[in-house]
Design a protein around this motif. Structure first.
Motif, PDB file in Angstrom:
ATOM      1  N   LEU A  31       0.829  -1.204   0.000  1.00 13.29           N
ATOM      2  CA  LEU A  31       0.000   0.000   0.000  1.00 13.29           C
ATOM      3  C   LEU A  31       0.860   1.250   0.000  1.00 13.29           C
ATOM      4  N   SER A  32       1.895   1.276   0.823  1.00 11.24           N
ATOM      5  CA  SER A  32       2.766   2.448   0.893  1.00 11.24           C
ATOM      6  C   SER A  32       3.385   2.752  -0.465  1.00 11.24           C
ATOM      7  N   GLU A  33       3.850   1.718  -1.149  1.00 14.74           N
ATOM      8  CA  GLU A  33       4.499   1.924  -2.438  1.00 14.74           C
ATOM      9  C   GLU A  33       3.501   2.390  -3.502  1.00 14.74           C
ATOM     10  N   LEU A  34       2.275   1.873  -3.459  1.00 14.85           N
ATOM     11  CA  LEU A  34       1.253   2.321  -4.412  1.00 14.85           C
ATOM     12  C   LEU A  34       0.878   3.782  -4.170  1.00 14.85           C
ATOM     13  N   LEU A  35       0.767   4.174  -2.911  1.00 13.20           N
ATOM     14  CA  LEU A  35       0.407   5.559  -2.595  1.00 13.20           C
ATOM     15  C   LEU A  35       1.466   6.530  -3.106  1.00 13.20           C
ATOM     16  N   VAL A  36       2.742   6.158  -2.985  1.00 15.97           N
ATOM     17  CA  VAL A  36       3.811   7.010  -3.494  1.00 15.97           C
ATOM     18  C   VAL A  36       3.786   7.046  -5.018  1.00 15.97           C
ATOM     19  N   GLN A  37       3.633   5.883  -5.637  1.00 15.29           N
ATOM     20  CA  GLN A  37       3.606   5.823  -7.100  1.00 15.29           C
ATOM     21  C   GLN A  37       2.517   6.714  -7.685  1.00 15.29           C
ATOM     22  N   ARG A  38       1.394   6.779  -7.028  1.00 14.40           N
ATOM     23  CA  ARG A  38       0.246   7.517  -7.562  1.00 14.40           C
ATOM     24  C   ARG A  38       0.188   8.962  -7.075  1.00 14.40           C
ATOM     25  N   GLY A  39       1.243   9.391  -6.397  1.00 13.89           N
ATOM     26  CA  GLY A  39       1.332  10.776  -5.984  1.00 13.89           C
ATOM     27  C   GLY A  39       0.393  11.176  -4.869  1.00 13.89           C
ATOM     28  N   LEU A  40      -0.088  10.217  -4.114  1.00 12.98           N
ATOM     29  CA  LEU A  40      -1.024  10.513  -3.031  1.00 12.98           C
ATOM     30  C   LEU A  40      -0.304  10.879  -1.742  1.00 12.98           C
ATOM     31  N   VAL A  41       0.913  10.385  -1.577  1.00 13.53           N
ATOM     32  CA  VAL A  41       1.772  10.795  -0.466  1.00 13.53           C
ATOM     33  C   VAL A  41       3.205  10.864  -1.006  1.00 13.53           C
ATOM     34  N   THR A  42       4.076  11.477  -0.240  1.00 10.14           N
ATOM     35  CA  THR A  42       5.490  11.527  -0.622  1.00 10.14           C
ATOM     36  C   THR A  42       6.284  10.579   0.275  1.00 10.14           C
ATOM     37  N   PRO A  43       7.483  10.178  -0.149  1.00 11.10           N
ATOM     38  CA  PRO A  43       8.311   9.343   0.723  1.00 11.10           C
ATOM     39  C   PRO A  43       8.605  10.013   2.059  1.00 11.10           C
ATOM     40  N   GLU A  44       8.755  11.335   2.049  1.00 15.52           N
ATOM     41  CA  GLU A  44       9.023  12.071   3.294  1.00 15.52           C
ATOM     42  C   GLU A  44       7.831  11.989   4.241  1.00 15.52           C
ATOM     43  N   GLU A  45       6.625  12.080   3.689  1.00 13.73           N
ATOM     44  CA  GLU A  45       5.431  11.979   4.534  1.00 13.73           C
ATOM     45  C   GLU A  45       5.328  10.601   5.170  1.00 13.73           C
TER      46      GLU A  45
ATOM     47  N   THR B  37       8.064  10.308   8.017  1.00  9.85           N
ATOM     48  CA  THR B  37       7.844  11.114   9.226  1.00  9.85           C
ATOM     49  C   THR B  37       6.477  10.895   9.852  1.00  9.85           C
ATOM     50  N   GLY B  38       5.520  10.409   9.063  1.00 10.38           N
ATOM     51  CA  GLY B  38       4.159  10.279   9.567  1.00 10.38           C
ATOM     52  C   GLY B  38       3.434  11.599   9.664  1.00 10.38           C
ATOM     53  N   ARG B  39       3.979  12.629   9.005  1.00  8.53           N
ATOM     54  CA  ARG B  39       3.367  13.963   9.052  1.00  8.53           C
ATOM     55  C   ARG B  39       3.105  14.457   7.637  1.00  8.53           C
ATOM     56  N   PRO B  40       1.947  15.081   7.404  1.00  9.82           N
ATOM     57  CA  PRO B  40       1.648  15.580   6.063  1.00  9.82           C
ATOM     58  C   PRO B  40       2.494  16.796   5.722  1.00  9.82           C
ATOM     59  N   ASN B  41       2.789  16.947   4.465  1.00  8.19           N
ATOM     60  CA  ASN B  41       3.483  18.130   3.974  1.00  8.19           C
ATOM     61  C   ASN B  41       2.528  19.326   4.095  1.00  8.19           C
ATOM     62  N   PRO B  42       2.871  20.354   4.890  1.00  7.47           N
ATOM     63  CA  PRO B  42       1.935  21.464   5.092  1.00  7.47           C
ATOM     64  C   PRO B  42       1.642  22.249   3.813  1.00  7.47           C
ATOM     65  N   THR B  43       2.484  22.133   2.808  1.00  4.29           N
ATOM     66  CA  THR B  43       2.252  22.870   1.560  1.00  4.29           C
ATOM     67  C   THR B  43       1.462  22.061   0.538  1.00  4.29           C
ATOM     68  N   ALA B  44       1.214  20.784   0.825  1.00  8.26           N
ATOM     69  CA  ALA B  44       0.490  19.936  -0.129  1.00  8.26           C
ATOM     70  C   ALA B  44      -0.995  20.290  -0.110  1.00  8.26           C
ATOM     71  N   PRO B  45      -1.668  20.202  -1.251  1.00  6.78           N
ATOM     72  CA  PRO B  45      -3.112  20.473  -1.276  1.00  6.78           C
ATOM     73  C   PRO B  45      -3.862  19.458  -0.426  1.00  6.78           C
ATOM     74  N   ARG B  46      -4.885  19.898   0.246  1.00  2.00           N
ATOM     75  CA  ARG B  46      -5.666  19.011   1.099  1.00  2.00           C
ATOM     76  C   ARG B  46      -6.626  18.201   0.234  1.00  2.00           C
ATOM     77  N   GLY B  47      -6.645  16.918   0.490  1.00  2.00           N
ATOM     78  CA  GLY B  47      -7.529  16.041  -0.261  1.00  2.00           C
ATOM     79  C   GLY B  47      -8.899  15.943   0.398  1.00  2.00           C
ATOM     80  N   THR B  48      -9.845  15.457  -0.353  1.00  6.71           N
ATOM     81  CA  THR B  48     -11.189  15.215   0.161  1.00  6.71           C
ATOM     82  C   THR B  48     -11.301  13.751   0.572  1.00  6.71           C
ATOM     83  N   PRO B  49     -11.708  13.473   1.820  1.00 13.22           N
ATOM     84  CA  PRO B  49     -11.820  12.064   2.246  1.00 13.22           C
ATOM     85  C   PRO B  49     -12.724  11.279   1.305  1.00 13.22           C
ATOM     86  N   ARG B  50     -12.375  10.013   1.095  1.00  7.55           N
ATOM     87  CA  ARG B  50     -13.167   9.167   0.213  1.00  7.55           C
ATOM     88  C   ARG B  50     -14.575   8.987   0.761  1.00  7.55           C
TER      89      ARG B  50
END
Length: 217
Positions: A74-88, A91-104
């Motif tokens: 799951l982690s690798e798919l999320l990175v591949q699809r641009g949903l999270v970054t490796p840094e996120e 660290t377990g913390r969202p990038n504060p500059t990333a656009p906020r997504g809408t929950p599914r």
């Protein structure tokens, strides 16, 4: 894909030890891993998720528990699809500059979504090539990509016992090549056909196999 994930019929990995009835998770984090996979936007393609787990290096795959594999894939798919970054992820913390997504979906929607039955059944114009009672042989194929045809059945002969209609074809769906629905059959193989004369004479194995996996015997 041939790899350590396809362990059916292989020796040397110890006996399968049945667990007490009702045992679902051994640790709380396993339940969270299951929930994360169900809530993920990648859930819509179960075949892609399975193939991603097949790409885990063999030594690491064998050392992982079941839900560790789920989290890795799951982690690798999320990175591949641009949903999270490796840094996120690190660290377990969202990038504060990333656009906020809408929950599914919201918490109130979860019970209905979890109890709704999904289906991979599709309607196609092509008629089934086989009928119950037909003798068939599993093709001896060794694709580099995802397949649901186990190695131990390849080249072996069996009998069609049921037609399930047309279903999404994993071999294309896993790689973003479309659903390409194909007819699906339950095929009975004698245990001795699959595993040799040391297998019990009256034992059988039933496999659900897509039409492209089969040829007439």
């Amino acid at each position: 894909m041939n790899g350590v994930h396809d362990m059916g019929g292989m020796h040397g990995f110890g006996a399968v030890e049945p667990e007490p009835e009702g045992t679902v998770f051994h640790h709380n984090w396993e339940g969270r891993a299951h929930a994360l996979n169900l809530a993920s936007p990648t859930r819509a393609n179960i075949d892609a998720g399975r193939h991603q787990r097949e790409l885990i290096p063999p030594a690491e795959y064998l050392a992982m528990s079941y839900y560790e594999k789920w989290i890795r894939g799951l982690s690798e798919l999320l990175v591949q699809r641009g949903l999270v970054t490796p840094e996120e992820l690190a660290t377990g913390r969202p990038n504060p500059t990333a656009p906020r997504g809408t929950p599914r979906f919201t918490a109130s929607e979860v019970p209905g979504i979890m109890t709704a039955r999904g289906s991979y059944v599709r309607v196609i114009e092509a008629q089934p090539a086989f009928q119950p009672g037909d003798g068939v042989r599993a093709r001896n194929i060794n694709p580099e990509g995802h397949t649901r045809l186990p190695r131990y059945a390849r080249g072996k002969g069996g009998e069609v016992v049921r037609w399930h209609g047309a279903h999404v074809f994993p071999d294309t769906n896993a790689h973003g090549l479309g659903e390409d629905p194909r007819h699906l059959y339950s095929v009975r193989f004698s245990a001795r056909e699959l595993f040799g004369e040391q297998a019990p004479a009256k034992a059988s194995v039933f496999l659900d196999l897509w039409e492209p996996y089969l040829e007439r015997a």
